[in-house]
Design a protein around this motif. Structure first.
Motif, PDB file in Angstrom:
ATOM      1  N   MET A 162       6.705 -65.437 -14.984  1.00  0.00           N
ATOM      2  CA  MET A 162       6.394 -64.426 -13.573  1.00  0.00           C
ATOM      3  C   MET A 162       5.770 -65.536 -12.835  1.00  0.00           C
ATOM      4  N   GLU A 163       6.227 -66.252 -12.396  1.00  0.00           N
ATOM      5  CA  GLU A 163       5.349 -66.854 -10.613  1.00  0.00           C
ATOM      6  C   GLU A 163       4.339 -65.599 -10.227  1.00  0.00           C
ATOM      7  N   GLU A 193     -11.269 -52.433  -2.414  1.00  0.00           N
ATOM      8  CA  GLU A 193     -10.674 -51.569  -3.534  1.00  0.00           C
ATOM      9  C   GLU A 193     -11.657 -51.685  -4.694  1.00  0.00           C
ATOM     10  N   VAL A 194     -12.908 -52.493  -4.859  1.00  0.00           N
ATOM     11  CA  VAL A 194     -14.341 -51.922  -5.469  1.00  0.00           C
ATOM     12  C   VAL A 194     -15.055 -52.133  -5.250  1.00  0.00           C
ATOM     13  N   MET A 195     -16.177 -50.613  -6.194  1.00  0.00           N
ATOM     14  CA  MET A 195     -17.881 -51.192  -5.712  1.00  0.00           C
ATOM     15  C   MET A 195     -18.091 -51.884  -7.088  1.00  0.00           C
ATOM     16  N   LYS A 218     -14.407 -54.088 -14.547  1.00  0.00           N
ATOM     17  CA  LYS A 218     -13.572 -53.455 -13.131  1.00  0.00           C
ATOM     18  C   LYS A 218     -12.488 -54.622 -12.251  1.00  0.00           C
ATOM     19  N   ARG A 256      -9.421 -55.112 -14.042  1.00  0.00           N
ATOM     20  CA  ARG A 256      -8.500 -54.085 -14.452  1.00  0.00           C
ATOM     21  C   ARG A 256      -7.743 -53.599 -12.986  1.00  0.00           C
ATOM     22  N   GLU A 291      -5.039 -55.718 -11.909  1.00  0.00           N
ATOM     23  CA  GLU A 291      -4.053 -55.257 -12.887  1.00  0.00           C
ATOM     24  C   GLU A 291      -3.312 -54.751 -12.012  1.00  0.00           C
ATOM     25  N   GLU A 292      -3.718 -53.422 -11.385  1.00  0.00           N
ATOM     26  CA  GLU A 292      -3.363 -52.112 -11.556  1.00  0.00           C
ATOM     27  C   GLU A 292      -2.594 -52.341 -10.161  1.00  0.00           C
ATOM     28  N   LEU A 293      -3.205 -53.910  -8.811  1.00  0.00           N
ATOM     29  CA  LEU A 293      -1.963 -53.505  -7.804  1.00  0.00           C
ATOM     30  C   LEU A 293      -1.169 -55.154  -8.040  1.00  0.00           C
ATOM     31  N   PRO A 314      -0.252 -57.272 -16.562  1.00  0.00           N
ATOM     32  CA  PRO A 314      -1.104 -56.384 -17.619  1.00  0.00           C
ATOM     33  C   PRO A 314      -0.819 -57.238 -19.217  1.00  0.00           C
ATOM     34  N   THR A 315       0.270 -57.679 -19.968  1.00  0.00           N
ATOM     35  CA  THR A 315       0.026 -58.230 -20.438  1.00  0.00           C
ATOM     36  C   THR A 315      -0.914 -58.949 -21.489  1.00  0.00           C
ATOM     37  N   GLU A 316      -1.470 -59.906 -20.135  1.00  0.00           N
ATOM     38  CA  GLU A 316      -2.671 -60.341 -20.495  1.00  0.00           C
ATOM     39  C   GLU A 316      -4.097 -60.461 -21.452  1.00  0.00           C
ATOM     40  N   SER A 317      -4.091 -58.245 -20.814  1.00  0.00           N
ATOM     41  CA  SER A 317      -5.134 -57.696 -21.414  1.00  0.00           C
ATOM     42  C   SER A 317      -6.168 -58.345 -22.669  1.00  0.00           C
ATOM     43  N   MET A 337     -17.083 -46.984 -10.706  1.00  0.00           N
ATOM     44  CA  MET A 337     -17.340 -46.001 -10.165  1.00  0.00           C
ATOM     45  C   MET A 337     -18.004 -45.345  -9.946  1.00  0.00           C
ATOM     46  N   ASN A 340       1.537 -47.821 -17.645  1.00  0.00           N
ATOM     47  CA  ASN A 340       0.665 -49.068 -18.581  1.00  0.00           C
ATOM     48  C   ASN A 340       1.623 -48.898 -20.408  1.00  0.00           C
ATOM     49  N   PHE A 347       3.217 -57.139 -29.378  1.00  0.00           N
ATOM     50  CA  PHE A 347       1.992 -56.737 -29.480  1.00  0.00           C
ATOM     51  C   PHE A 347       1.867 -55.420 -29.283  1.00  0.00           C
ATOM     52  N   LYS A 371      -3.493 -48.833 -18.210  1.00  0.00           N
ATOM     53  CA  LYS A 371      -4.241 -48.681 -17.070  1.00  0.00           C
ATOM     54  C   LYS A 371      -5.257 -48.045 -16.401  1.00  0.00           C
ATOM     55  N   GLY A 396      13.378 -66.097 -14.793  1.00  0.00           N
ATOM     56  CA  GLY A 396      12.072 -65.928 -14.190  1.00  0.00           C
ATOM     57  C   GLY A 396      11.274 -65.124 -14.599  1.00  0.00           C
ATOM     58  N   PRO A 441       2.834 -48.894 -10.066  1.00  0.00           N
ATOM     59  CA  PRO A 441       2.901 -50.862 -10.694  1.00  0.00           C
ATOM     60  C   PRO A 441       3.152 -51.580 -11.920  1.00  0.00           C
ATOM     61  N   TYR A 442       3.740 -50.795 -12.739  1.00  0.00           N
ATOM     62  CA  TYR A 442       3.943 -51.265 -13.663  1.00  0.00           C
ATOM     63  C   TYR A 442       4.888 -51.541 -14.173  1.00  0.00           C
TER      64      TYR A 442
END
Lengths: 202, 454
Positions: free
Chosen positions: A1-2, A148-150, A164, A167, A170-172, A177-180, B1, B78, B93, B101, B320, B370-371
């Motif tokens: 994926m680009e 977005e993150v605190m 955090k 994550r 990934e969510e955005l 996600p497969t890189e987890s 949070m 996900n 995997f 997620k 791609g 998103p997933y």
């Protein structure tokens, strides 16, 4: 994926952990094979914005130039990590609008903690009146309303804060996600695969 | 949070204890009640709502329980199956709690200051921290690594707690399968009552995986009234009934009892090898016949159009996105997707001409979020009895074995809520987390897909 470009914008008082986290995130993103560029207050002020001071006007200009650079990089598929005190809400809002793929990370710690930490010895000087317009002491900081993150570096470890941010990215959809992180050693994975095979799932 | 919520005082709300009965069909429990085999469940059903519930597509436990525990669809959490693949390398995997997620119900409760104990729910390994105790599922490599906090491991060991029955032993013979699932059930029940009575909690969820295991190995003999295995099967459920009765008797007026399953069950007529079918149709080619099992999907040849993972998840080899992908995104992608979907609906059982698939969902029909991009392009939904498998290479389209004889179904999961009436007649596992949050007086996180049933 680009790779999709994005900017992670760390904002917060001096000593709140912006640069430290940006460095950790840079490492993590490079490990995942992303193109990364880090723009840091302490660095750009030695070059790109060498001519600027710390008045409100100069601070705005500083952020304006950095935003322009971040925008160019972002639209060319780079992960940009910006760490700037960037105390003014409207200025950050403008950066968000300009850059587009913008992830705001608010690095927080109670002022007392920061004064106590005083990594660069700046608070001491600011309190003594040696540094004018010092954010948090003699200049205002407007905290983000919807980051977005605190991060609270007085409560979290750097690991937790980094997790955090990752994550959220990934969510955005900015990170695949497969890189987890792997949850198994090779041996363990073989064991679990055998279990799943016995149950007909493989 | 979480730190923002620290120190916030506990809001008033009920305590909830939930027992997960993996794969127990609603209609089967209704039959047990009708035949007088489940007196406790029968009595409790009159004091609350015992209802039929839909699962997820696909109806595997990893997807269904992830949906249950997050209140969101797979496009947001996900988890799409027990295995997944990295399209850029074709490495397969096993998705885990790290792949998942979305925030879990017990993380939301923890943030609201509730103390939670969660045991054995699928896709909770590695254990993510909670305000309380979390014991990972059967995908945990060892008990030592499955528990948060780790300091609780000795207590579980002293209870004789085990991660899972040994499925390979269970495949050896039906006697061994029964021994294995009954022993695991012993440990689960012992642990449930220990936690219930001895630990502090606002939310307690204990998952019984053994129902699903029992069904996989013994559903068919039970249905056929086998003189040995049908009584053993009912005996197992007598123990489940007794456990629920005993639990209900211990409740105080502030505690609500829930139990649920994640999908139904039926007897397998035939396993269906989707990759064999894709090969027969010319959409899948392998580098070697038979392929090297060590190489997995890397044996898919570059000019293949599609391949499948368990159960009925079909991926197009999109340029791609996929390694050496050859299907152009856009019109060509849609054309192949339409063709494969239409052909799946035309596929017939070679023995008697019965249709095999009742639907071929395009991923965006089932999921959003998103997933979505990680999901299969098509999700084939079989008629009950046809069990789609992910084996890369088989010589025949269908097969019927005698070890694994039961398979999952979509529309026959079960939900029980003690002491209240649920007006809805059609709902699914995605609605459970919001329901529990409502019962416990905790506001739901934004973006949940499910809705509270109370």
């Amino acid at each position: 994926m680009e790779q999709k470009g994005f900017t992670v914008w760390f904002t917060g008082l001096s000593g709140s952990g912006k640069t430290a986290l940006a460095l950790r995130l840079e490492e993590e993103l490079r490990r995942r094979g992303l193109k990364v560029e880090r723009l840091d207050g302490d660095i750009v002020r030695q070059g790109l914005t060498r001519d600027l001071g710390f008045s409100k006007e100069d601070r705005d200009k500083n952020i304006e130039r950095v935003t322009f650079v971040a925008k160019l990089l972002t639209r060319n598929g780079v992960a940009v990590l910006c760490s700037f005190i960037s105390p003014y809400r409207d200025v950050r809002a403008r950066s968000r609008q300009e850059i587009g793929n913008f992830v705001e990370v608010y690095c927080y710690a109670p002022l007392e903690t920061l004064i106590e930490r005083d990594v660069k010895g700046l608070y001491k000087k600011a309190i003594a009146g040696e540094i004018p317009n010092f954010t948090g002491i003699s200049d205002p900081y407007e905290p983000p309303e919807n980051p977005e993150v605190m991060i609270d570096s007085s409560q979290e470890t750097e690991e937790e804060s980094l997790a955090k941010i990752v994550r959220k990215l990934e969510e955005l959809g900015y990170l695949s996600p497969t890189e987890s992180e792997k949850a198994y050693t090779e041996e363990e994975e073989a064991l679990i695969e055998a279990r799943l095979a016995a149950l007909g799932y493989l | 949070m979480g730190f923002l919520d620290r120190g916030r005082s506990k809001k008033k709300g009920r305590r909830v204890v939930l027992v997960g009965l993996d794969g127990t069909p609603y209609t089967f429990v209704r039959r047990l009640i009708a035949e007088g085999r489940a007196p406790n469940i029968a009595r409790l059903a009159e004091q609350g709502s015992l209802l039929r519930m839909n699962s997820t597509w696909p109806w595997v436990s990893s997807v269904a329980w992830s949906t249950m525990m997050t209140g969101v669809n797979p496009g947001k959490h996900n988890i799409f199956g027990f295995v997944d693949r990295d399209p850029s390398s074709y490495k397969q995997f096993i998705p885990t709690s790290r792949t998942m997620k979305a925030k879990t119900l017990w993380e939301m409760l923890s943030e609201a200051g509730k103390r939670v104990i969660v045991v054995n729910v699928p896709v909770t390994y590695p254990p993510r921290p909670v305000n309380g105790i979390l014991v990972g599922c059967f995908l945990s490599p060892s008990l030592e690594k499955a528990v948060y906090p780790e300091s609780y491991v000795p207590t579980l060991k002293s209870l004789g707690y085990i991660i899972d029955a040994d499925p390979w032993k269970a495949r050896e013979s039906k006697e061994l399968a029964l021994q294995e699932v009954n022993a695991a059930l012993d440990a689960r029940i012992r642990t449930l009552f220990y936690l219930f009575e001895r630990e502090k909690w606002d939310y307690l969820q204990v998952h019984i995986m053994e129902t699903d295991r029992l069904h996989h190995f013994l559903w068919q003999p039970m249905e056929e009234g086998d003189p040995v295995y049908a009584p053993a099967f009912y005996e197992f459920y007598r123990r489940i009934d007794e456990m629920l009765g005993r639990l209900a008797a211990k409740l105080d007026e502030h505690t609500t009892l829930l139990w649920m399953s994640d999908h139904g069950f039926c007897t397998i007529k035939q396993e269906v090898y989707v990759n064999r079918w894709l090969m027969d149709m010319g959409w899948l080619k392998l580098r070697h016949i038979p392929p090297d099992p060590q190489k997995g999907l890397e044996e898919v040849a570059p000019d293949s159009i599609a391949y499948s993972l368990d159960p009925g998840r079909v991926y197009l080899r999109v340029r791609g996105r996929e390694k050496e992908g050859c299907v152009a995104p856009g019109a060509e992608y849609e054309q192949y997707r339409d063709e494969i979907a239409a052909a799946a609906l035309r596929l017939r059982d070679p023995r008697d001409g019965s249709p095999i698939f009742r639907a071929a969902f395009r991923r965006e029909e089932l999921y959003h979020g998103p997933y979505l991009e990680q999901a299969a392009d098509l999700i084939l939904a079989p008629y009950d009895g046809y069990d789609p498998k992910g084996a890369l290479y088989k010589e025949t389209l269908t097969y019927k074995g005698d070890e694994l004889v039961g398979m999952h179904t979509y529309d026959d999961a079960m939900f029980y809520l003690g002491g209240a009436t649920i007006p809805q007649t059609e709902f699914s596992v995605v609605d459970i987390a919001p329901t529990i949050l409502q019962l416990m007086g905790v506001p739901p996180s934004p973006g949940l897909d499910g809705r509270s049933l109370v």
